[in-house]
Structure formats: structure tokens, C-alpha cells
Design a protein around this motif. Sequence first.
Motif, PDB file in Angstrom:
ATOM      1  N   THR A 617       0.832  -1.207   0.000  1.00  0.00           N
ATOM      2  CA  THR A 617       0.000   0.000   0.000  1.00  0.00           C
ATOM      3  C   THR A 617       0.869   1.261   0.000  1.00  0.00           C
ATOM      4  N   PHE A 621       0.857   3.704  -2.963  1.00  0.00           N
ATOM      5  CA  PHE A 621       0.361   5.047  -2.687  1.00  0.00           C
ATOM      6  C   PHE A 621       1.445   6.102  -2.932  1.00  0.00           C
TER       7      PHE A 621
ATOM      8  N   ILE B 224      -6.548   2.599  -4.071  1.00  0.00           N
ATOM      9  CA  ILE B 224      -5.923   3.910  -3.865  1.00  0.00           C
ATOM     10  C   ILE B 224      -6.462   4.910  -4.885  1.00  0.00           C
ATOM     11  N   GLY B 228      -8.557   7.989  -4.041  1.00  0.00           N
ATOM     12  CA  GLY B 228      -7.960   9.245  -4.452  1.00  0.00           C
ATOM     13  C   GLY B 228      -8.915  10.119  -5.236  1.00  0.00           C
TER      14      GLY B 228
END
Lengths: 864, 231
Positions: A617, A621, B224, B228
Motif C-alpha cells: 500500500t 500510494f 488507492i 484518491g
Amino acid sequence: MADLIKCPSCGESNQPDQEFCHYCRTRLQPLTSSTKGADAPIKPGQLPTKKNTAELEPILPQWLRDARDTARKSAEDDAALAAKKAQAAPASSAPDLLAGLHSQADSDEDETPDWLASITGDTPKSRKAQAESPEVRWVELGDAKDFPKEEPPAKSETPAWLADINAANSKPDEKDELGDWFRAASSTDEPLQPAKVSPFEIPSSNDGTADWLKQMAADSMQDDGSGFNNKNEAFKAPSSSADTPDWLRQMNEQEDIKNETPLRNESKPAFDVPSSDTPDWLRAMGGVSEEPAQSADPFNFPGSGSTEPEAPVIPAVPDENMPDWLKAPSPVESASKPRKTGQLPAWLKDESNTPPEEEEVPVWLAETPTPVEPAAGKPEPFLMDDQSANLGDDVPGWLQAAAPQSSVFDIPPSEQPATAVSDSADAPDWLNAFKSVDASQQTPAFSLDESFESSAPAFTSDPLEEKSGEALFTEMPDWLSNVTESSSSRSSVTNPESIAPGELPSWVQAMRPVDSTPSRPVMSSSPQSSDQTLESRGALAGLQGVLPSVPGYAPTSKPKAYSIKLQASDEQQAHAALLEQILAAETEPVPIASFSALRTSRTLRWILAAVLLAVLTVASFAQTRIFSLPTDVPYEIGSAWQVVQSIPEGAPVLVAFDYEPARVGEMEAIAAPLFNLMKNPALTFLSTNETGALLADRFASGPMTSLNNGGGLSYSNLGYLPGGQMGIRAFAEFPSAAMPQLTGISSFSQFSAFILITDNADDARAWIEQTGSARGAIPFVVISSAQAAPMIHPYFESQQINGLVGGLYGSAVLEANNPGGPGTARAYWDSFSLGMLLAMVLILGGGLLNLGLGLRDRAAVREA
Amino acid sequence: MTFSLDLITGAVSFLITLLIFSYLIGDNPLFRIAIYAFVGVSSGYVAAVIFRQIILLRLFQPFAVAMISGSLLDKSLTLVPVLFSLLIFMKISPRLAGMGRVAMAFLVGVAAAVTIAGALTGTLLPQALGAINTFDMNAALARNIQPFEVIGSGAITLAGTIFTLIYFHFGAHPKPDGSMRRLGLIEIFAWLGRIFIGITLGAIFAGVYAAALTALIERIAFLINFIGKFL
């Protein structure tokens, strides 16, 4: 001289600490250890422990409570009566030598149950308690202190309910215990007058033989005038000499009378048979035998007095009414003239002083050891004593148990100890069988009378023949003396006040098989009956000599010793050893290689998942570029690159989407860079998977939208190709036939290239195998998942496929060398690299940890 | 904020992804919900695809066309699949299952023939020739591979092939102690073959892990990216 032990075998007194008798070597101390306390078994002569069973009274049956109440009342009455008689009785002038005889006589009287005596109309007599010397105790009785020194006056043993029976019997109109047929028979006969019953009127002893049979036998015996009955009378004869027992004197006189007038017994019948209780046929037989008895009384001796009752005259039964077996021997004849010796059985011959004849002895008598060999002219009263002794023992247990207040050890008084014996020669066989039982086998095996009968040395002919009558009187054997003590000990048991508290109710303990005559073993001093082991526990507690050792079963010689060594040769032993080895190998458990169960630790699993998710992650990210893309192009990837780039623009290219939807993320990331190298070909999508068409549309509308500067790809989706390998084969042979939607392509070789996107090696193999012959020279590139690439790579080595791009690594290589710039592979590459590195670390760390643990275990094993 | 189709599909995908991830804490109803939904949707989609692309387009439509305007041959040819399909359909009844044996025998026979022929001509012989050609210098030179590399690679390939085959040779002879063991040389080669097999399985495991890791990374990147969009 206090606390001596009297030997149960010889009657001699011994020291209390002696284990064996000093005189006869009989064991005095029991082998079994006695238990103490409440668990101690009841011993012979020991009174049952008194228990407070008041709470159990309500649960007793009504009949039992009534019997107990009645027994209490009658016991009190009898005690008072016995006290009066004891005061009125003169002091015994007999010496100590005759005390035992006197006691035995009393005990013989007591051994007739009250209910038996009541049947005959006789009044039961109360027992006379005799005090035993407190200094001497019997072995079986335990310690001297266990018993009361002073015995209370004996109470009448007749319970109230039995007294009721007596009272009922005294009434001629009421019913008694006899059957109706018996009563009916008596009613048809002439009424007899049993007002005064002679002492010989006791029907018989309770030895298992029917009373009426014994009564009949007694009648017959009286007719014969045998001295056996005279012996019975001797017990009732008054004493003519102070030193001589009455019965012995009576025997002498009886013998003399018998020798003089053997058949002058016609004055009175030998027995006053209660004719009212006799059936017809039996009275008929007895009447015949009693007919001569009307004129002769065999017991009308000078010393006997005239107290004998008048015998009833019983008419003779006509011969036609008699059965044949009764007709054959005429009792009249037998009474009128002396019976031949040959017609009498052996046990009668002995009584009649007739020399026994071997050929005339019955079989049953011949097999039975003759315990008595009386001398001529000296009849022995052993049978009488024996049978009279059995009277008390023959009282049924239920009768004793039903009268709890009266001691179970009490023996009803017997006024007639004699046993009638009939003429065996005139009786049928079945009657002789009963006689044989009366004569020799009337006592059970465990009864003490057996030893008394079978092994009494006093009855042997040797001392009687060698000694005169005076010597016999002066040298009284011990067993006769012990009789007195046995009677006294028996009376001591009857003391209800000596009942000690215990666990069981008294009436329950009274039901236990406690031997009430512990002194009787003294009568048997022969080796054959020497086994007087007292059973101290179990169901036979209190019984003595219950399981006597049979001499015939005892080993007579030392057993032969046999060698236990196996006589086997060496070869046999070798074979046996081989067999043992084989059996041992077969039965030897084979250890199963057990592996320690690899239990998945949930905590460890969560930790690993958390670490992996956290790393991926964070890397995804952060969009890090820590790890650079691989620049070295493997040969298979380079070949694939060359094939894709060699496809001319607008050339038909067949693309097969054979992967599962779960692999979309990987497969699209792998395939996108390769398709980005193409020069806008005419793509035809096909799939052997049902979801392949959907995945093809997703791929065309997803990653490929950015191809060709956003122009995308021109493609046709043929959809699902059914049939598996057969479908592939069919499509390879006849593309248009297999896929009707396919236009412009008649054969498989018309495609410029064939690209297979798969995550399964089997699918790749199927396409390779089934299209090999149809493919021709068209290039074949496989885009596979990382999990299938290792198994597809051999086909590249064998040049069956022209290029192979496997996994994200191949995609990264393509992107690294693609002038179009980074794509999806670059976005995933750091996370992928971290994930692979983490996996390697975990695998290596786990391997090293496992190695360390293994080395430690091996070291521990080595040290052990 | 407008609820577009991408947003809805993205939200559903996000939710289902989380449900699948819930398996990390063990089997739970959330994971089962996701699995059941996936199986149900997949089955429905497959049924629809089969009915549309096979039954309708390849069975009834050609048969109908042949019956309407086809020749006798076309009718006969289109009748055979329909007849066989009906015979196979009889297998739903135990009493009539025997009627589908002919069709099943035909299918099995054709499938066996195709599979065996394809395996023989597509895998066995080509793989054998490929193992032999590992020492082909010309081919190696054509691929710009050095001779020693060819020899080394070929030797490893040959050794791996031989040792792996020997490992699966289970012929043994009884020993004096009663145990059954292979010959010493074969035992050694089998041990070496076990090493090659281990390496192969390790490579496959690494590929499986790499594939799964890539899929996981794609899902994490999706989450994500989806989150996001709202940040």
C-alpha cells in the motif's frame, strides 16, 4: 485353668495359645483371620448382635409381626413354666461321667419340634438350661468372655404361633396341617385314644423321610420285637443304679428280655400311632402289624413302669384290600414266629444279634460303611441318638426365621428319640430305600451327624467286646461328656439377653446359617471327619465341616515329578527361533514417520498479511521509483517483440483471451505493453473461456484505449469458442465454420500472427498442439501469467512458439525498452519488487529459522 | 458529485474487494457474500453466453435455416447436432439416460483422438526434438548464444530431463534385508532428478506468487485510485 480351649475333636482342654491340640493335633486356631467390629462374622454359638430395628417394624409383614407378638407372649409363659419345672426337678444324682448322657437325653428330647410333638397330641416340653463351666470354652465359640457366664433361664422355644398350632391340634374337631386325605382316613378308622403317649410315639425325626413312613416302619419294627425299639425305651427307664446310666441299664435289661422273650411284645403296641392321622392303606398295613402288639408290650419292662398308655386296637385289614406288595410278607407271621435272619437287612440283623450274612446284605448297605459293629447282646443306640440329634437340625429354616423371639438354635423338645425301623424284608424296594436313608444316609453331608454316625469310635466293636459293661460305664468316652457341654453351649446361644449390638437386625442375623451345635464335632474324632474347619465368612459363615475333605480325593502319594524342560533338537530349536523371529517381526509395530503438524498461526498470518499490505500500500500510494525496470531483454521476450513489431499495419491478428477474470489485473498489465508495440493491426478476439469475450471487451476498452495516441485498436470479438481442444482444432481447420462470425478468413494461416493471452499452461498447450499443423509459418506469441510461464517456456525452446512474455517482469522489460514510456508495469514495479523481496526474506528467514530449530533438535537428540 | 457508472462500478468493486480481503481474518459471512455473488453472476453470465452463442446461434439457427431453405444435406447435417443434443439431454432422466450413450461415445471418441493426436504431434515429439536440439550449435549461433553456453544449457536441460525421468522410475530389486530399493546409480540420478523437480516446483511457486502479487498490487492500486478520486 482359666480360659482353656477345648479341642473340638477330642474334647481335651488345651492352653489358649496352642494352635494345635496337644492330644490329637487338631487345629485349634482358625486359619482365617477374624474380622473385627461390625464386620466380624457370626460364630457358632454366638448370639446375633442386637440391633435397634424399631424403625423397621412397620415394614414387616403383618403375619410376621403377629408371630413376633405371639412368640413374645408364649416365651414369657414358657419361661415361667420352665422355672417351675426346674425347681420341681430333683437334683441329678448322676456323676459327671453321666452328665453328658443326661444332657444328651435332654437334648434328644428337645430335638423334637413342638409342632411335631403337637401333632401327636403331646405337650412340648420346655428346655432345660445347663450351665457350662466358665473355665472351659470351645474353640468354635471364640473367647470365653464372648459369652455370658450366667445363662438366663431357658425359655420355651415354642413360638406362640406354634403354640396355636398345638392348641389347634389338641382340639380333635379342628384341622391340622395334615392333608384332608390323611384326616379322612383317620375318620374312617376306629378312634384311637392317644391320651397318654409313650415316649416312643414321636413319629419320626425330620430326616427327610415322611413321618407316616417312619411311623409305619416303627410299627413293623415293634412287631419284630427287635431290640432297636427297646433301646429307645431304655432312655425312659428309671435308673436302677446311681452309677449306671439309665439307658445303658435299660439296654442290658432289654437285651436280656429280648433274649428270653423275643416275641412277647403282644401286650401293647410298640407305637401308639395316631390312627386318626393314618390313611386307610397305611393303617391296614400297620394294623396287621399291630394286631399282635395288642397282647404284648415290648417295653413293659420291670424298670419301665406302667406309665405306658393303652394301645388302641386296630383291626386287621382284610387281605383282599391289601396290595400285593403288602400281602407277600405277612406281618402276622413275622410277629408270631421269629423272623429268619436271612430275611432281615443287615442293620436289623445287628440289632437282633444275629450274625450277619454276607450274601444277604443289601447293596445299599454293603456300599455304606458300617460304623457300628455291636457286640452280641449289646445293642447300640447310635441310630437313635443320631436321629434324635437331627431333630433340631431338621426344623426348616423358614420356620425358625418366622419365630424370631424364640432362638433359632433351640431345638424343640423331643420326647421320642427313637426311630422306627420296619422290616426291610417285607417292605417293598422303595420303602427299603427310605430305610436305608434312615439307617445310614439320613443326614446331609455337612451335618455334624454324619461324623457322628460314620466315625464314632465309641461304637466300634473293639472296646465293647474287650470291655465289660462296667468298664464301659466307668470309662465314658469324651464324646459323651462333650454332649453335655454341647447342650449347655447350645442353651447359651438361646439367651436372648446376650445379643450384642451389630449392624444387621437380629432377625436377619438369625436367618444366617449359624451352626447351632458347635459341640457336635467332638463326636467325630476319626480321621475321616477330622475336617472341622469353621467357616468364618461368606454364606457358609458359622458352619463347620461344610466342605469336608473326602479321603478318596486326597492324594495318596507324592505326585510324580515331570521335567518341564523341552526336549527339542537343535534344528527344532532353530526353527522355533526362526518362527519367533518371524512372529516378532510381524507383531513389531512399524513406526510411522510422523511429521509435526504445521499449524497455521493466525497471529503470524495476520502479521505477514499486515506487513505485506502495508508495504504494497505504501509503495503503491507513494508511487515510488525505488526499483528500476529491467533493461535486459530475455530471448523469448525479444522474439515476441520482434514478432509484434513485424506485424504489418492492418494485418489480421488473431488474439485469444484465455484467462480467468481473477487474473485481469496481471494479464492486462502484461499484455498492454506488447499491444502498445503493434502498428494498429486488425485484431480478432477469440476465447475458449465463456468469460473471455467479456475480458476482451474490457481489455480493448481499458488499457488499449491509450494505444496509438488514444486512437485505440480496431478489433472484432468472435466471442466464445466452444468445444475445448476439439473447438480449437475445428477452428484451426475451418475457422469460418467454427466461428461463423469470422469474415474474410477461410483458413487459419491467413492470420498474420496469433497472440495467446492465457494464465493457464494447459490452455497454451492446447492451442499449441491443436494449431500446430494449421498454423504454418505464422508467428505465435504467448502472453502468459507468471504462474504459467515456466511451463510454457519449453515450447519456446522447442521453437513451437515464437515469443513468450511472462509475468510482470516481461511487461516491465517491454516497458523499459518501449519508447512509448512507462505504463502500468512501471506503476506496479516497486510494489512488485518489494513484495517479491519481502517474500524472499520471509522464505529465507523461515528457512534459516527452521534450520536452526532442526540443528537444535538434532543436538538435543545427540545429547540425549 | 454525480453518480456515474464508473463511480458505481468502482464503489461495487471497492466493496467487493474489501469483502474478499476480509478472508484475512478467516472465513466470514462477508467473504462468503462476495464469493456467492461472484459465482452467481458468473454462472448467469456463462448460461447467457452459452445459450446465445451456442444453442441459439450454432444449433437452432442453422437448423432452422436448413429446415427452411437448406438442402437435404444441410438439413441432415444440421439435424445431427440437434439429435445428439436431444440424446444427451435425455441423460437428465435415469430411465432414458441410455439414449445419450451414442452421442457421448461420439464426443469422447473425438475428444480422445484430438487430444492424443495433439499431444503426440504438439508436445511429445516436439519436446523430444527440442531436448535434442539444445546442443544444436547452429541454432545457438543463430540466436547469438555462445557454444559453451549452449553446451552448458543443453547439458543442464539433458541432465534435468534424464534425472527427472529416472526419478519416476520405480523399478527396484529386493535386498537381503527384505527392503526394496532401486539400484545405486538410479538412486543417485533419482535424487538429482528430485532436485530438478524441486527447482521446477519452486519456479512455479514463484510464478504463482508473482501472479498473485501482481493481482494484489492491481487491487491496491485500484483502491488507492478510487479513494484518491474522493480526496
